[in-house]
Design a protein around this motif. Structure first.
Motif, PDB file in Angstrom:
ATOM      1  N   UNK A  15      35.057  44.525  51.585  1.00 43.05           N
ATOM      2  CA  UNK A  15      34.317  45.109  52.695  1.00 43.05           C
ATOM      3  C   UNK A  15      33.276  46.122  52.215  1.00 43.05           C
ATOM      4  N   UNK A  16      33.516  46.708  51.033  1.00 43.18           N
ATOM      5  CA  UNK A  16      32.562  47.655  50.448  1.00 43.18           C
ATOM      6  C   UNK A  16      31.510  46.959  49.594  1.00 43.18           C
ATOM      7  N   UNK A  17      31.574  45.631  49.557  1.00 42.35           N
ATOM      8  CA  UNK A  17      30.594  44.881  48.788  1.00 42.35           C
ATOM      9  C   UNK A  17      30.981  44.630  47.352  1.00 42.35           C
ATOM     10  N   UNK A  18      32.230  44.911  47.011  1.00 41.90           N
ATOM     11  CA  UNK A  18      32.688  44.733  45.637  1.00 41.90           C
ATOM     12  C   UNK A  18      33.168  43.299  45.395  1.00 41.90           C
ATOM     13  N   UNK A  19      33.151  42.926  44.129  1.00 40.89           N
ATOM     14  CA  UNK A  19      33.742  41.677  43.669  1.00 40.89           C
ATOM     15  C   UNK A  19      35.154  41.967  43.170  1.00 40.89           C
ATOM     16  N   UNK A  20      35.956  40.913  43.015  1.00 40.47           N
ATOM     17  CA  UNK A  20      37.330  41.057  42.537  1.00 40.47           C
ATOM     18  C   UNK A  20      37.498  40.170  41.313  1.00 40.47           C
ATOM     19  N   UNK A  21      37.989  40.760  40.224  1.00 41.35           N
ATOM     20  CA  UNK A  21      38.110  40.032  38.961  1.00 41.35           C
ATOM     21  C   UNK A  21      39.574  39.913  38.552  1.00 41.35           C
ATOM     22  N   UNK A  22      39.938  38.734  38.072  1.00 43.78           N
ATOM     23  CA  UNK A  22      41.309  38.459  37.664  1.00 43.78           C
ATOM     24  C   UNK A  22      41.367  38.218  36.154  1.00 43.78           C
TER      25      UNK A  22
END
Length: 257
Positions: free
Chosen positions: A170-177
């Protein structure tokens, strides 16, 4: 071709490469890794790291001080902005909050340092690399309070729940695994990896840490990134080539500003 969105190349074990960094880089290319982001965790080691990767244009860098780093130079906005002027620096961090080893329970120093990094990122217009461990609520709160959505970034080596991922998205961030997603005990994390929108997903090794199955417990390197990609592609019912293409596009969208 794969992109490793978070690694520490200056700390990778070179024993299997005859202590030759160039051989490691050739092995990465042979493993299908076309680009890497070498992430800074302290200011003292940054100059040597930057010199190490300088001959390799496929390596981007970041500058920052990890929340667990103690005893070194404390970052100021001005101190972070100086190296961030380098075109090879694509991000500020890694930064964030880590309460796992917080001995006295006082998180004020970590929080102040985190705010400093966010201010530096906003000043130079480069995205943030966020580390969070046992501090999910405060991490999201500080990102909101300091206006981090203006620059965005990535929640790296993600191990939190879906609610935290959604707040970051929602804050415009990406998620990395990272390789953690391949661990037998990580079923809840794999469920998050299924749910993150494909256009906001990144993959990483965090090498030399957190080697994926079947190398768990051994020194990690970007050469193992394909195991993370194969795991997530399988979770989402995608061909690994499609997963690689999507995550590479995402990386370029975030960091090629």
């Amino acid at each position: 071709m794969l992109i490793d969105s978070h690694c520490h190349l200056d700390r990778v074990d070179l024993k299997t490469h005859d202590q030759d960094f160039g051989r490691l880089m050739r092995a990465c290319a042979e493993a299908g890794v076309s680009r890497m982001l070498c992430v800074g965790i302290d200011l003292e080691a940054y100059p040597a790291m930057r010199r190490l990767v300088d001959p390799y244009p496929e390596v981007d860098v970041s500058v920052g001080v990890h929340p667990n780093e103690e005893g070194g130079e404390a970052p100021s906005v001005e101190r972070l902005l100086a190296p961030a002027a380098d075109p090879r620096v694509v991000a500020i961090g890694e930064t964030g909050l880590d309460y796992y080893r917080l001995e006295d329970g006082d998180a004020s120093a970590q929080q102040a340092r985190f705010r400093t990094h966010i201010a530096a990122a906003r000043a130079c217009g480069k995205p943030l690399i966020i580390h969070t461990r046992e501090a999910r609520a405060d991490t999201i709160r500080l990102l909101r309070e300091e206006g981090a959505a203006a620059v965005g970034g990535v929640l790296h080596c993600f191990t939190e729940d879906w609610e935290t991922a959604r707040a970051g998205l929602d804050l415009g961030f990406y998620v990395s695994f990272s390789g953690i997603v391949t661990f037998k005990s990580a079923e809840s994390l794999r469920e998050v990896a299924r749910r993150v929108p494909l256009d906001r997903l990144l993959i990483e090794t965090d090498s030399p840490y957190l080697a994926p199955v079947p190398y768990r417990g051994k020194p990690n390197a970007p050469t193992y990134l394909k195991h993370v990609a194969e795991c997530i592609a399988g979770l989402r019912g995608l061909e690994v080539e499609r997963l690689a293409e999507a995550t590479a596009d995402n990386y370029r969208r975030l960091f090629d500003r």
